[in-house]
Design an enzyme around this catalytic site. Structure first.
Site, PDB file in Angstrom:
ATOM      1  N   GLU A 162       0.845  -1.249  -0.004  1.00 24.54           N
ATOM      2  CA  GLU A 162       0.059  -0.002   0.083  1.00 24.54           C
ATOM      3  C   GLU A 162       0.845   1.234   0.169  1.00 24.54           C
ATOM      4  O   GLU A 162       0.632   2.187   0.452  1.00 24.54           O
ATOM      5  CB  GLU A 162      -1.002   0.026   1.200  1.00 24.54           C
TER       6      GLU A 162
HETATM    7  C1  LIG Z   1       3.186  -9.972   0.075  1.00 23.57           C
HETATM    8  C2  LIG Z   1       2.823  -8.858  -1.038  1.00 23.57           C
HETATM    9  C3  LIG Z   1       1.501  -8.748  -1.406  1.00 23.57           C
HETATM   10  C4  LIG Z   1       1.591  -7.592  -2.488  1.00 23.57           C
HETATM   11  N1  LIG Z   1       0.165  -7.383  -3.045  1.00 23.57           N
HETATM   12  C5  LIG Z   1       0.281  -6.533  -4.194  1.00 23.57           C
HETATM   13  C6  LIG Z   1      -1.204  -6.561  -4.980  1.00 23.57           C
HETATM   14  O1  LIG Z   1      -1.969  -7.188  -4.732  1.00 23.57           O
HETATM   15  N2  LIG Z   1      -0.942  -5.597  -5.981  1.00 23.57           N
HETATM   16  C7  LIG Z   1      -0.050  -4.946  -6.323  1.00 23.57           C
HETATM   17  O2  LIG Z   1      -0.109  -4.416  -7.483  1.00 23.57           O
HETATM   18  N3  LIG Z   1       1.027  -5.013  -5.693  1.00 23.57           N
HETATM   19  C8  LIG Z   1       1.155  -5.815  -4.371  1.00 23.57           C
HETATM   20  N4  LIG Z   1       2.195  -5.857  -3.771  1.00 23.57           N
HETATM   21  C9  LIG Z   1       3.483  -4.987  -4.265  1.00 23.57           C
HETATM   22  C10 LIG Z   1       3.810  -3.651  -3.137  1.00 23.57           C
HETATM   23  O3  LIG Z   1       2.808  -2.834  -3.412  1.00 23.57           O
HETATM   24  C11 LIG Z   1       5.317  -3.284  -3.298  1.00 23.57           C
HETATM   25  O4  LIG Z   1       6.000  -4.254  -3.200  1.00 23.57           O
HETATM   26  C12 LIG Z   1       5.565  -1.979  -2.976  1.00 23.57           C
HETATM   27  O5  LIG Z   1       4.722  -1.109  -3.409  1.00 23.57           O
HETATM   28  C13 LIG Z   1       7.053  -1.591  -3.048  1.00 23.57           C
HETATM   29  O6  LIG Z   1       7.234  -1.866  -4.218  1.00 23.57           O
HETATM   30  P1  LIG Z   1       8.761  -2.609  -4.341  1.00 23.57           P
HETATM   31  O7  LIG Z   1       8.684  -4.038  -4.044  1.00 23.57           O
HETATM   32  O8  LIG Z   1       9.244  -2.451  -6.049  1.00 23.57           O
HETATM   33  O9  LIG Z   1       9.824  -1.740  -3.733  1.00 23.57           O
HETATM   34  P2  LIG Z   1      10.846  -0.674  -4.307  1.00 23.57           P
HETATM   35  O10 LIG Z   1      10.004   0.405  -4.813  1.00 23.57           O
HETATM   36  O11 LIG Z   1      11.807  -1.306  -5.243  1.00 23.57           O
HETATM   37  O12 LIG Z   1      11.307  -0.151  -2.996  1.00 23.57           O
HETATM   38  C14 LIG Z   1      12.464  -0.588  -2.226  1.00 23.57           C
HETATM   39  C15 LIG Z   1      12.806   0.466  -1.232  1.00 23.57           C
HETATM   40  O13 LIG Z   1      13.142   1.644  -1.908  1.00 23.57           O
HETATM   41  C16 LIG Z   1      12.469   2.603  -1.036  1.00 23.57           C
HETATM   42  N5  LIG Z   1      12.130   3.556  -2.096  1.00 23.57           N
HETATM   43  C17 LIG Z   1      11.543   3.348  -3.543  1.00 23.57           C
HETATM   44  N6  LIG Z   1      11.293   4.537  -4.020  1.00 23.57           N
HETATM   45  C18 LIG Z   1      11.888   5.463  -3.343  1.00 23.57           C
HETATM   46  C19 LIG Z   1      11.986   6.963  -3.331  1.00 23.57           C
HETATM   47  N7  LIG Z   1      11.554   7.690  -4.405  1.00 23.57           N
HETATM   48  N8  LIG Z   1      12.334   7.736  -2.365  1.00 23.57           N
HETATM   49  C20 LIG Z   1      12.869   7.059  -1.250  1.00 23.57           C
HETATM   50  N9  LIG Z   1      12.730   5.686  -0.980  1.00 23.57           N
HETATM   51  C21 LIG Z   1      12.588   4.848  -1.931  1.00 23.57           C
HETATM   52  C22 LIG Z   1      11.086   1.914  -0.843  1.00 23.57           C
HETATM   53  O14 LIG Z   1      10.425   2.908   0.512  1.00 23.57           O
HETATM   54  C23 LIG Z   1      11.762   0.603  -0.174  1.00 23.57           C
HETATM   55  O15 LIG Z   1      12.206   0.927   1.018  1.00 23.57           O
HETATM   56  C24 LIG Z   1       2.628  -6.808  -2.768  1.00 23.57           C
HETATM   57  C25 LIG Z   1       3.920  -6.783  -2.309  1.00 23.57           C
HETATM   58  C26 LIG Z   1       3.922  -8.070  -1.158  1.00 23.57           C
HETATM   59  C27 LIG Z   1       5.443  -8.189  -0.801  1.00 23.57           C
END
Ligand SMILES: Cc1cc2nc3c(=O)[nH]c(=O)nc-3n(C[C@H](O)[C@H](O)[C@H](O)COP(=O)(O)OP(=O)(O)OC[C@H]3O[C@@H](n4cnc5c(N)ncnc54)[C@H](O)[C@@H]3O)c2cc1C
Length: 599
Positions: free
Chosen positions: A408
């Site tokens: 979220e």
């Molecule tokens: C169990 C699970 C269920 C999920 N369910 C859904 C679902 O139903 N539908 C769906 O669409 N998605 C879903 N997700 C995805 C989830 O919303 C994303 O994992 C989340 O938004 C983070 O994206 P990412 O994993 O690519 O992390 P990244 O975006 O790669 O982030 C990695 C780290 O970098 C930080 N970061 C990234 N950008 C910035 C910035 N601009 N400035 C500072 N820090 C930053 C983040 O805070 C984090 O600490 C799910 C994920 C999990 C693990």
């Protein structure tokens, strides 16, 4: 600087510059009998169907079990709370749906499946669907005949959600969009009948959103992900290979997908906050029960000050978070009603209200998820070695809680949004922070006000503290904006500090207002413990705001300017000492005596 405001006209973020009267906030004690009955139904469902088979759910090799439990929830009406009655749901108020979310929030993997279906899976159609789409899909989703999933995230597009590469190209005959791409981390993916899919049409800059039935074909998926926690929640990578989606299944308009994603996430965020409250209460119950059974050194560990401190701290944080969630929830409900009364459609009113309180939604996501993580961590500690055992309840609670800081929108993203939205509204003139911030910067150059508030007025001194805390936020934020201007967005450490200050002000104010409102009805002696909870929270908030403020000021200010601001911060974070140890002990002892969380 600070004026009170009638409840329907309070705007999102305005808590920083306006004082709210206790009579204007909703408090959980005001839930009606009907709402309490709904909560009781949810609780019975959890006790009967979920808590008895948590291991089975987490160990299930296929998603059938969780899907069948969703069916049972559907039979009880738990999937249709936010779906309008004309489409087969119950059209409950926002805060009622929050209450359902809180109770079911203690359902571990099941609660994730439930929230994904009722929230991000169903709400895009409730808020953005046209009549045909609503009539076709909502009745099925409200009963659970069909299950939903939400496909936004991709392997290379997580926090930067609008950068997704999934494509939707119009077919030559103009009848279908052909979707190609890969989605990742999709909750409920393995058993969903309907997917809300975000993709870019041709070379559009912005996403569009589509309602995709599994039966359209061209959808394949990997095996469920192996996860740290919420193991029973079905999470998949999903591939769309020439998936043909009829043009009438475009949701809203072309290019509006990112807006849909963001607005739906507003709901998800505040609901995640309140779900965390439900999960945390259950952890506290277990911790108290264990502390009341486990003996060391010939005595129950619940008699040790260190353990009582933990139990009280858990309760203080959870009580405060719950308070702030429902306060914001009611603000959303009030605005929905007032917009509908002036002729706005139901869906439009809901969207506008959620957008208006998007700052509070982001804050509650961060606060709720971090309170839950605090509670599960201390829960493990109360259990000692048994906290580390996979056969005791803390293991699952600890692992399951961790995801909440990630999905979220990560907590970093939500902290940035909290500040970013506040500043943007200020720049647009929607939020008048400039005037109050200037007044504060003048005030720090003047002689401090040593007057004391009239003691007989309830919380007079604490409210003065709160007014000062708001001044602290305005001082630091105002100076940071002035000094760094556009560069502030690159100074994320400072944004994190500012968000923390805002969150603490909002939650501390909420909890004080809740107790003040209860005292007006039941009297001070009946509410003595609640007063203790509020005072402990306020004292801790003062400390956190001071720390975050110092960290921010020393990151951008220098020499005299820094000295003046640090003095201002000291002045604005002054609070008379309180015997916090005794206060926490009273809270803990009351729960220990009842053998449960009692607030
Ligand atoms: C169990 C699970 C269920 C999920 N369910 C859904 C679902 O139903 N539908 C769906 O669409 N998605 C879903 N997700 C995805 C989830 O919303 C994303 O994992 C989340 O938004 C983070 O994206 P990412 O994993 O690519 O992390 P990244 O975006 O790669 O982030 C990695 C780290 O970098 C930080 N970061 C990234 N950008 C910035 C910035 N601009 N400035 C500072 N820090 C930053 C983040 O805070 C984090 O600490 C799910 C994920 C999990 C693990």
């Amino acid at each position: 600087m600070i004026a009170t405001d009638p409840k329907a006209s309070i705007k999102g973020g305005e808590f920083l510059i306006k004082e709210t009267d206790a009579s204007q906030v909703f408090i959980p004690e005001e839930f009606s009998e009907e709402q309490q009955m709904i909560a009781a139904t949810c609780r019975e469902f959890l006790e009967r169907e979920i808590w008895t088979r948590l291991d089975e759910i987490d160990q299930a090799k296929s998603p059938e079990l969780i899907a069948s439990l969703m069916d049972k929830a559907g039979e009880l009406g738990l999937l249709g709370t936010s779906v309008p009655e004309e489409y087969g749901g119950f059209g409950m108020s926002f805060n009622t749906s929050m209450l359902v979310t809180e109770i079911t929030g203690a359902g571990h993997s099941f609660s994730v499946a439930l929230s994904a279906h009722t929230g991000i899976g169903t709400l895009p159609i409730v808020y953005y669907g046209n009549d045909d789409q609503k009539s076709k899909y909502l009745p099925k989703l409200a009963t659970g005949e069909w299950k939903a999933a939400y496909c936004l995230t991709e392997p290379d597009s997580g926090s930067d959600a609008n950068s997704g590469k999934t494509k939707a190209n119009l077919s030559e005959d103009g009848k279908h969009y052909v979707i190609n791409g890969q989605k990742m981390w999709i909750t409920n993916g393995g058993f969903a009948d309907l997917f809300i899919v975000f993709a870019k049409i041709d070379d559009d800059k912005n996403l569009s959103a589509f309602i995709v039935e599994k039966s359209f074909g061209g959808i394949t998926m990997n095996e469920p992900e192996h996860k740290m926690g919420i193991k029973g929640s079905d999470t998949r990578q999903i591939f769309f290979n020439d998936c043909q989606v009829p043009v009438e299944n475009l949701l809203s308009t072309r290019g509006n997908g990112f807006k849909i994603a963001v607005n739906i996430l507003n709901v998800g965020r505040i609901k995640l906050g309140v779900a965390a409250v439900g999960g945390a209460k259950e952890v506290i119950n277990n911790a108290i029960r264990y502390a009341n059974e486990r003996k060391q050194f010939g005595t129950l560990i619940s008699g040790f000050g260190a353990i009582r401190h933990k139990l009280a701290e858990m309760a203080v944080k959870v009580y405060a978070c719950e308070t702030a969630c429902y306060r914001a929830g009611q603000n959303i409900d009030d605005l929905i009603e007032s917009l509908k009364a002036s002729g706005t459609t139901d869906a439009e009113a809901k969207l506008k209200a959620l957008e208006q309180f998007a700052i509070e939604c982001a804050m509650m996501k961060v606060h709720g998820s971090e309170v839950l993580d605090y509670v599960v961590d201390e829960g493990v500690q109360v259990y000692g070695g048994m906290g580390y055992s996979a056969d005791a309840p803390m293991d699952r609670a600890y692992r399951d809680a961790r995801i909440n800081r990630i999905f979220e929108g990560t907590n970093e993203i939500n902290r940035m949004l909290t500040v970013d939205m506040t500043l943007k509204r200020t720049m647009k003139g929607e939020l008048d922070l400039m005037g109050p911030a200037m007044a504060v910067s003048k005030e720090i150059m003047s002689i401090p006000d040593f007057s004391t508030e009239e003691e007989e007025v309830l919380f007079a001194a604490e409210k003065k503290v709160l007014r000062n805390l708001k001044k602290a936020v305005l001082m630091v934020a105002g100076a940071a904006v002035q000094k760094l201007m556009m560069k502030l967005s690159e100074e994320q450490e400072i944004l994190m500090n500012l968000a923390d200050m805002m969150i603490e002000v909002y939650v501390a104010e909420s909890v004080l207002l809740r107790v003040e409102k209860q005292i007006a009805v039941k009297g001070e002696s009946a509410m003595a413990l609640q007063k203790d909870l509020a005072l402990v929270y306020l004292h801790e908030a003062v400390e956190k705001i001071n720390n975050a403020g110092r960290s921010a000021i020393s990151s951008f200010a220098e020499s005299d300017e820094m000295r003046v601001m640090l003095m201002g911060l000291k002045r604005f974070t002054k609070i008379d000492p309180l015997n916090l140890k005794d206060t926490r002990r009273r809270i803990a002892d009351a729960m220990i005596a009842e053998n449960k969380y009692i607030f």
